[in-house]
Design an enzyme around this catalytic site. Structure first.
Site, short mmCIF file in Angstrom:
data_model
loop_
_atom_site.label_atom_id
_atom_site.label_comp_id
_atom_site.label_asym_id
_atom_site.label_seq_id
_atom_site.Cartn_x
_atom_site.Cartn_y
_atom_site.Cartn_z
N ASN A 45 0.86 -1.18 0.00
CA ASN A 45 0.00 0.00 0.00
C ASN A 45 0.90 1.23 0.00
O ASN A 45 1.49 1.58 1.01
CB ASN A 45 -0.87 -0.04 1.26
N ARG A 100 -2.80 -2.38 -3.11
CA ARG A 100 -3.97 -1.54 -2.92
C ARG A 100 -3.88 -0.42 -3.94
O ARG A 100 -2.87 0.29 -3.99
CB ARG A 100 -3.98 -0.94 -1.52
N HIS A 127 -12.66 3.33 0.48
CA HIS A 127 -12.66 2.39 1.61
C HIS A 127 -13.41 1.10 1.25
O HIS A 127 -13.86 0.37 2.14
CB HIS A 127 -13.36 2.96 2.87
N HIS A 146 -16.94 3.03 8.54
CA HIS A 146 -15.49 2.99 8.68
C HIS A 146 -15.07 4.34 9.28
O HIS A 146 -15.09 5.36 8.59
CB HIS A 146 -14.81 2.76 7.33
N ARG A 149 -10.68 16.26 7.30
CA ARG A 149 -11.55 16.60 6.17
C ARG A 149 -12.93 17.04 6.67
O ARG A 149 -13.46 16.47 7.62
CB ARG A 149 -11.73 15.41 5.23
N GLY A 164 -14.01 3.54 15.27
CA GLY A 164 -15.13 2.60 15.35
C GLY A 164 -14.80 1.33 16.12
O GLY A 164 -15.64 0.78 16.83
N GLU A 219 -7.97 -4.87 5.69
CA GLU A 219 -7.90 -4.71 4.23
C GLU A 219 -6.78 -5.55 3.63
O GLU A 219 -6.92 -6.11 2.55
CB GLU A 219 -7.69 -3.23 3.89
P1 AMP Z 1 -7.23 4.66 11.54
O1 AMP Z 1 -7.12 5.69 10.46
O2 AMP Z 1 -8.23 3.60 11.24
O3 AMP Z 1 -5.90 4.11 12.00
O4 AMP Z 1 -7.82 5.43 12.83
C1 AMP Z 1 -7.16 6.48 13.43
C2 AMP Z 1 -8.11 7.17 14.41
O5 AMP Z 1 -8.57 6.22 15.39
C3 AMP Z 1 -7.44 8.31 15.19
O6 AMP Z 1 -8.31 9.41 15.27
C4 AMP Z 1 -7.26 7.70 16.57
O7 AMP Z 1 -7.25 8.67 17.58
C5 AMP Z 1 -8.50 6.84 16.67
N1 AMP Z 1 -8.41 5.88 17.77
C6 AMP Z 1 -7.59 4.84 17.92
N2 AMP Z 1 -7.78 4.25 19.13
C7 AMP Z 1 -8.75 4.97 19.77
C8 AMP Z 1 -9.40 4.89 21.03
N3 AMP Z 1 -9.11 3.95 21.91
N4 AMP Z 1 -10.37 5.80 21.32
C9 AMP Z 1 -10.68 6.76 20.43
N5 AMP Z 1 -10.11 6.90 19.23
C10 AMP Z 1 -9.16 6.02 18.89
#
Ligand code: AMP
Length: 415
Positions: free
Chosen positions: A8, A100, A190, A218, A251, A344, A396
């Site tokens: 990726n 990807r 996504h 997501h 964004r 999520g 993914e």
């Molecule tokens: P990703 O792009 O899927 O890696 O997600 C990144 C986002 O997930 C960031 O805003 C992180 O702060 C959030 N994140 C990861 N762990 C937690 C958590 N335990 N509580 C709240 N947000 C989280």
């Protein structure tokens, strides 16, 4: 058994995983992740992070000028004694590469083996994703140079899953010739993530693909929702670019398009600069004025009850709830809401805020289950809910590795 290198590539980073899989392993959910990692800050003194199976993370640095140099370094490290990956002793032990690819336009509704013709089509999509597709292409060409033209490479597109979205949902109400001339329409992104969690959901509930009616959310640094009916995407929140839809880390998501001109005039910016502002200075970061990191925002809210931090979180959750309502109407109801992505998967608080007030739709969260489900797969709604809620960590890379094997073996790969 095939060792698949999943790649990726971004503008200055290259994420990778090495996954050993075959049709039997896919069937039994027994794929093996041999190694994963990332090369960051390509173009200078790059930082390489790797993790073997579930071992500790190792970090080292090397001067890597571009994507080909980074990939070359990476595969030689994987095949060397230093890596300790016994399954890969030479480059010949890597059986395929899965990429990807961000934008497949209207040309790819599923993953494909990359031929010269396919590569040309990916190039034709550069206009649609000028920041992303060129890096993906560089990575494909580099892999071909390193491994030779005989090694199969497969492209897995972020947009492919959403190609089933019907015309009324993907057309913008702008002059139709703009669609014909410039392919201006909603594509969605996504897709690999939405497709993977919808697949896991149906495995958990023992449903067929046709019985799968869910709204997947997501929520990571980028955020999008998908309406999935009969296992197919029928609508999604991201549009022509990933800027549309939900509020994200940096964004804005949906805005009145007239604002672009207004900001440009009032702030003395070019439309390119406004575009950058909406992509990199908005969302959670823009409202809070603090950070795009949801974890930090939540901590700040707990400790200082900052007004703008609270607003950022409220706008984020409100928008997500609004899309759930819209999609329920568009798809004639759903059986479940599925949460995935960094936020999520990990934040029970955000999930609870999004689901609050959705009792009218039959959704009631079980507070204990919701708190327990952090980074793991499971149901978070109460047993009397008619609209269920699930947490399903996305994967993914696994889906890319599986598609790669299935494409090479000529197996269908609808899920
Ligand atoms: P990703 O792009 O899927 O890696 O997600 C990144 C986002 O997930 C960031 O805003 C992180 O702060 C959030 N994140 C990861 N762990 C937690 C958590 N335990 N509580 C709240 N947000 C989280």
């Amino acid at each position: 058994m095939m060792n698949v290198l999943v790649l990726n590539s971004g503008s200055s980073s290259l994420k990778f995983q090495l996954i050993a899989t075959d049709l039997d392993r896919i069937q039994h959910d027994a794929d093996e992740r041999l190694c994963r990692g990332e090369v960051e800050r390509i173009g200078g003194e790059a930082i390489i992070t790797v993790q073997m199976r579930n071992g500790p993370r190792q970090k080292f640095t090397a001067s890597l000028a571009d994507i080909p140099a980074a990939l070359d370094y990476l595969v030689r490290w994987i095949a060397s004694d230093r890596s300790g990956i016994k399954e890969v002793q030479t480059l010949a032990d890597i059986g395929a590469v899965g990429h990807r690819v961000v934008h497949g336009g209207e040309m790819f509704a599923e993953s494909v083996i990359i031929t010269d013709e396919v590569l040309k089509k990916i190039e034709d999509c550069i206009d649609l994703a000028p920041l992303h597709n060129p890096n993906n292409i560089k990575c494909i060409v580099a892999a071909r140079q390193i491994f030779g033209p005989k090694l199969p490479q497969v492209g897995v597109f972020d947009t492919a899953f959403h190609q089933s979205i019907p015309e009324p949902a993907y057309l913008y109400a702008v002059p139709y010739h703009l669609y014909r001339r410039h392919h201006i329409r909603r594509y969605g992104f996504h897709g690999t993530s939405h497709r993977y969690v919808a697949y896991r959901y149906r495995v958990l509930r023992k449903l067929t693909r046709e019985q799968t009616h869910v709204i997947t959310l997501h929520l990571g640094n980028g955020c999008s929702a998908a309406a999935i009916r009969g296992g197919c995407s029928v609508d999604t929140s991201m549009g022509m670019t990933p800027l549309e839809g939900l509020v994200m880390g940096t964004r804005s998501g949906d805005i009145d398009p007239a604002i672009v001109n207004l900001i440009a005039t009032k702030e003395g910016l070019s439309t390119h600069q406004v575009d950058a502002l909406l992509n990199t200075q908005s969302g959670l970061l823009g409202i809070s004025g603090l950070t795009n990191d949801m974890r930090v925002l939540q901590q700040e809210l707990r400790e200082h009850d900052d007004r703008r931090v609270r607003l950022a979180i409220e706008v984020f959750c409100y928008r997500a709830r609004k899309y759930i309502g819209a999609f329920l109407a568009c798809m004639g109801g759903a059986d479940a809401i599925v949460f995935t992505g960094g936020i999520g998967e990990n934040s029970a608080d955000i999930r609870a805020r999004i689901c609050a007030g959705l009792e009218w739709a039959g959704l009631r969260l079980d507070e204990t289950r919701n708190q327990q489900m952090v980074g793991v797969e499971g149901e978070i709604s109460s047993s009397d809910s008619s609209l269920h809620a699930y947490v399903i960590p996305t994967d993914e890379e696994l889906l890319i590795a599986r598609d790669t094997v299935r494409c090479i073996l000529g197996e269908p790969h609808p899920s």
